[in-house]
Design a protein around this motif. Structure first.
Motif, PDB file in Angstrom:
ATOM      1  N   LYS A   6       0.845  -1.186   0.000  1.00  0.00           N
ATOM      2  CA  LYS A   6       0.000   0.000   0.000  1.00  0.00           C
ATOM      3  C   LYS A   6       0.877   1.231   0.000  1.00  0.00           C
ATOM      4  O   LYS A   6       1.939   1.258   0.607  1.00  0.00           O
ATOM      5  CB  LYS A   6      -0.881   0.026   1.246  1.00  0.00           C
ATOM      6  CG  LYS A   6      -2.061  -0.892   1.183  1.00  0.00           C
ATOM      7  CD  LYS A   6      -2.943  -0.642   2.386  1.00  0.00           C
ATOM      8  CE  LYS A   6      -4.208  -1.443   2.289  1.00  0.00           C
ATOM      9  NZ  LYS A   6      -5.088  -1.208   3.425  1.00  0.00           N
ATOM     10  N   GLN A   7       0.428   2.244  -0.659  1.00  0.00           N
ATOM     11  CA  GLN A   7       1.123   3.524  -0.672  1.00  0.00           C
ATOM     12  C   GLN A   7       0.346   4.487   0.219  1.00  0.00           C
ATOM     13  O   GLN A   7      -0.856   4.653   0.062  1.00  0.00           O
ATOM     14  CB  GLN A   7       1.193   4.085  -2.094  1.00  0.00           C
ATOM     15  CG  GLN A   7       1.969   3.223  -3.054  1.00  0.00           C
ATOM     16  CD  GLN A   7       3.453   3.219  -2.742  1.00  0.00           C
ATOM     17  OE1 GLN A   7       4.013   4.232  -2.356  1.00  0.00           O
ATOM     18  NE2 GLN A   7       4.079   2.076  -2.898  1.00  0.00           N
ATOM     19  N   PHE A   8       1.031   5.080   1.161  1.00  0.00           N
ATOM     20  CA  PHE A   8       0.409   6.036   2.061  1.00  0.00           C
ATOM     21  C   PHE A   8       0.984   7.417   1.794  1.00  0.00           C
ATOM     22  O   PHE A   8       2.195   7.565   1.616  1.00  0.00           O
ATOM     23  CB  PHE A   8       0.684   5.649   3.524  1.00  0.00           C
ATOM     24  CG  PHE A   8       0.136   4.297   3.898  1.00  0.00           C
ATOM     25  CD1 PHE A   8      -1.205   4.135   4.182  1.00  0.00           C
ATOM     26  CD2 PHE A   8       0.966   3.195   3.962  1.00  0.00           C
ATOM     27  CE1 PHE A   8      -1.712   2.899   4.531  1.00  0.00           C
ATOM     28  CE2 PHE A   8       0.473   1.949   4.307  1.00  0.00           C
ATOM     29  CZ  PHE A   8      -0.867   1.796   4.593  1.00  0.00           C
ATOM     30  N   ASP A   9       0.116   8.419   1.773  1.00  0.00           N
ATOM     31  CA  ASP A   9       0.620   9.774   1.526  1.00  0.00           C
ATOM     32  C   ASP A   9       1.219  10.352   2.804  1.00  0.00           C
ATOM     33  O   ASP A   9       1.088   9.795   3.901  1.00  0.00           O
ATOM     34  CB  ASP A   9      -0.473  10.671   0.954  1.00  0.00           C
ATOM     35  CG  ASP A   9      -1.633  10.938   1.903  1.00  0.00           C
ATOM     36  OD1 ASP A   9      -1.608  10.452   3.053  1.00  0.00           O
ATOM     37  OD2 ASP A   9      -2.565  11.642   1.502  1.00  0.00           O
ATOM     38  N   ALA A  10       1.910  11.454   2.636  1.00  0.00           N
ATOM     39  CA  ALA A  10       2.630  12.079   3.748  1.00  0.00           C
ATOM     40  C   ALA A  10       1.693  12.461   4.883  1.00  0.00           C
ATOM     41  O   ALA A  10       2.038  12.303   6.059  1.00  0.00           O
ATOM     42  CB  ALA A  10       3.390  13.309   3.246  1.00  0.00           C
ATOM     43  N   GLN A  11       0.517  12.956   4.547  1.00  0.00           N
ATOM     44  CA  GLN A  11      -0.427  13.390   5.582  1.00  0.00           C
ATOM     45  C   GLN A  11      -0.894  12.217   6.427  1.00  0.00           C
ATOM     46  O   GLN A  11      -0.978  12.320   7.652  1.00  0.00           O
ATOM     47  CB  GLN A  11      -1.633  14.099   4.945  1.00  0.00           C
ATOM     48  CG  GLN A  11      -2.571  14.708   5.961  1.00  0.00           C
ATOM     49  CD  GLN A  11      -1.901  15.792   6.794  1.00  0.00           C
ATOM     50  OE1 GLN A  11      -1.249  16.671   6.264  1.00  0.00           O
ATOM     51  NE2 GLN A  11      -2.033  15.721   8.111  1.00  0.00           N
ATOM     52  N   PHE A  12      -1.170  11.070   5.790  1.00  0.00           N
ATOM     53  CA  PHE A  12      -1.601   9.888   6.539  1.00  0.00           C
ATOM     54  C   PHE A  12      -0.504   9.434   7.496  1.00  0.00           C
ATOM     55  O   PHE A  12      -0.763   9.102   8.655  1.00  0.00           O
ATOM     56  CB  PHE A  12      -1.989   8.751   5.596  1.00  0.00           C
ATOM     57  CG  PHE A  12      -2.433   7.510   6.331  1.00  0.00           C
ATOM     58  CD1 PHE A  12      -3.724   7.408   6.792  1.00  0.00           C
ATOM     59  CD2 PHE A  12      -1.544   6.476   6.579  1.00  0.00           C
ATOM     60  CE1 PHE A  12      -4.135   6.271   7.498  1.00  0.00           C
ATOM     61  CE2 PHE A  12      -1.939   5.341   7.274  1.00  0.00           C
ATOM     62  CZ  PHE A  12      -3.244   5.244   7.740  1.00  0.00           C
ATOM     63  N   ASN A  18       1.147  11.006  14.852  1.00  0.00           N
ATOM     64  CA  ASN A  18       0.516  11.879  15.847  1.00  0.00           C
ATOM     65  C   ASN A  18      -0.510  11.105  16.680  1.00  0.00           C
ATOM     66  O   ASN A  18      -0.602  11.285  17.898  1.00  0.00           O
ATOM     67  CB  ASN A  18      -0.142  13.084  15.182  1.00  0.00           C
ATOM     68  CG  ASN A  18       0.870  14.025  14.554  1.00  0.00           C
ATOM     69  OD1 ASN A  18       2.055  13.992  14.875  1.00  0.00           O
ATOM     70  ND2 ASN A  18       0.409  14.851  13.637  1.00  0.00           N
ATOM     71  N   TYR A  19      -1.265  10.240  16.026  1.00  0.00           N
ATOM     72  CA  TYR A  19      -2.253   9.414  16.729  1.00  0.00           C
ATOM     73  C   TYR A  19      -1.558   8.517  17.742  1.00  0.00           C
ATOM     74  O   TYR A  19      -1.995   8.400  18.892  1.00  0.00           O
ATOM     75  CB  TYR A  19      -3.049   8.577  15.726  1.00  0.00           C
ATOM     76  CG  TYR A  19      -3.975   7.581  16.387  1.00  0.00           C
ATOM     77  CD1 TYR A  19      -5.156   7.999  16.985  1.00  0.00           C
ATOM     78  CD2 TYR A  19      -3.663   6.226  16.434  1.00  0.00           C
ATOM     79  CE1 TYR A  19      -6.008   7.093  17.607  1.00  0.00           C
ATOM     80  CE2 TYR A  19      -4.498   5.317  17.050  1.00  0.00           C
ATOM     81  CZ  TYR A  19      -5.672   5.754  17.641  1.00  0.00           C
ATOM     82  OH  TYR A  19      -6.506   4.861  18.265  1.00  0.00           O
ATOM     83  N   LYS A  35      -5.358   0.107  11.042  1.00  0.00           N
ATOM     84  CA  LYS A  35      -5.367  -0.950  10.024  1.00  0.00           C
ATOM     85  C   LYS A  35      -4.096  -0.935   9.160  1.00  0.00           C
ATOM     86  O   LYS A  35      -4.159  -1.059   7.936  1.00  0.00           O
ATOM     87  CB  LYS A  35      -6.617  -0.872   9.168  1.00  0.00           C
ATOM     88  CG  LYS A  35      -7.898  -1.134   9.951  1.00  0.00           C
ATOM     89  CD  LYS A  35      -9.121  -1.051   9.074  1.00  0.00           C
ATOM     90  CE  LYS A  35     -10.419  -1.355   9.762  1.00  0.00           C
ATOM     91  NZ  LYS A  35     -10.679  -0.900  11.060  1.00  0.00           N
ATOM     92  N   ILE A  36      -2.960  -0.748   9.843  1.00  0.00           N
ATOM     93  CA  ILE A  36      -1.659  -0.821   9.184  1.00  0.00           C
ATOM     94  C   ILE A  36      -0.774  -1.759   9.993  1.00  0.00           C
ATOM     95  O   ILE A  36      -1.088  -2.096  11.136  1.00  0.00           O
ATOM     96  CB  ILE A  36      -0.986   0.561   9.048  1.00  0.00           C
ATOM     97  CG1 ILE A  36      -0.772   1.209  10.412  1.00  0.00           C
ATOM     98  CG2 ILE A  36      -1.791   1.469   8.133  1.00  0.00           C
ATOM     99  CD1 ILE A  36       0.006   2.514  10.366  1.00  0.00           C
ATOM    100  N   GLY A  37       0.312  -2.176   9.409  1.00  0.00           N
ATOM    101  CA  GLY A  37       1.227  -3.072  10.093  1.00  0.00           C
ATOM    102  C   GLY A  37       1.957  -2.379  11.229  1.00  0.00           C
ATOM    103  O   GLY A  37       2.270  -1.190  11.164  1.00  0.00           O
ATOM    104  N   GLU A  38       2.229  -3.155  12.276  1.00  0.00           N
ATOM    105  CA  GLU A  38       2.953  -2.613  13.421  1.00  0.00           C
ATOM    106  C   GLU A  38       4.349  -2.150  13.012  1.00  0.00           C
ATOM    107  O   GLU A  38       4.816  -1.094  13.447  1.00  0.00           O
ATOM    108  CB  GLU A  38       3.056  -3.681  14.508  1.00  0.00           C
ATOM    109  CG  GLU A  38       3.741  -3.233  15.761  1.00  0.00           C
ATOM    110  CD  GLU A  38       3.823  -4.325  16.812  1.00  0.00           C
ATOM    111  OE1 GLU A  38       4.489  -4.085  17.834  1.00  0.00           O
ATOM    112  OE2 GLU A  38       3.235  -5.404  16.627  1.00  0.00           O
ATOM    113  N   VAL A  55       7.479  13.206   9.932  1.00  0.00           N
ATOM    114  CA  VAL A  55       7.735  12.031   9.106  1.00  0.00           C
ATOM    115  C   VAL A  55       8.182  12.498   7.732  1.00  0.00           C
ATOM    116  O   VAL A  55       7.476  13.253   7.068  1.00  0.00           O
ATOM    117  CB  VAL A  55       6.467  11.161   8.966  1.00  0.00           C
ATOM    118  CG1 VAL A  55       6.739   9.959   8.085  1.00  0.00           C
ATOM    119  CG2 VAL A  55       5.967  10.733  10.328  1.00  0.00           C
ATOM    120  N   GLN A  56       9.373  12.070   7.329  1.00  0.00           N
ATOM    121  CA  GLN A  56       9.853  12.407   5.984  1.00  0.00           C
ATOM    122  C   GLN A  56       9.110  11.552   4.975  1.00  0.00           C
ATOM    123  O   GLN A  56       8.919  10.362   5.184  1.00  0.00           O
ATOM    124  CB  GLN A  56      11.352  12.124   5.861  1.00  0.00           C
ATOM    125  CG  GLN A  56      12.205  13.036   6.674  1.00  0.00           C
ATOM    126  CD  GLN A  56      12.296  14.430   6.077  1.00  0.00           C
ATOM    127  OE1 GLN A  56      11.591  14.790   5.158  1.00  0.00           O
ATOM    128  NE2 GLN A  56      13.184  15.217   6.632  1.00  0.00           N
TER     129      GLN A  56
END
Length: 97
Positions: A6-12, A18-19, A35-38, A55-56
């Motif tokens: 999966k590709q996640f954008d910078a904001q996610f 932050n979460y 719902k992402i991998g540890e 996060v870069q």
């Protein structure tokens, strides 16, 4: 067996980090909530710790910095110019005959 990435954008990514920090939950629980991998969340948190909480995100092209992106653009421009020069040389050879 092919693995779907999966590709996640910078904001996610930033929101996920932050979460994790604000929720007070364990890395495993926060990753499950999102719902992402540890290990994925762990990498983002690690990068953020080393970069003042940010996060870069390399984005498309996989360049680590703007300088690398500019170098790649200039190399492509040089290749294109060299190809055009070769075509012109060949054309001159054909026309001179």
């Amino acid at each position: 067996m092919a693995q779907n990435k999966k590709q996640f954008d910078a904001q996610f990514k930033q929101d996920a980090v932050n979460y994790y920090y604000t929720s007070g939950k364990s890395l495993k629980k926060a990753a499950a909530d999102l719902k992402i991998g540890e290990s994925t969340l762990g990498k983002w948190v690690s990068v953020a710790k080393n970069n003042d909480g940010v996060v870069q995100h390399r984005g498309s092209g996989n360049y680590n910095s703007d300088a690398e992106k500019e170098i790649a653009r200039l190399k492509k421009e040089l290749r294109d110019s060299q190809d055009a020069l070769e075509i012109l040389k060949k054309a001159m050879g054909i026309l001179s005959n």
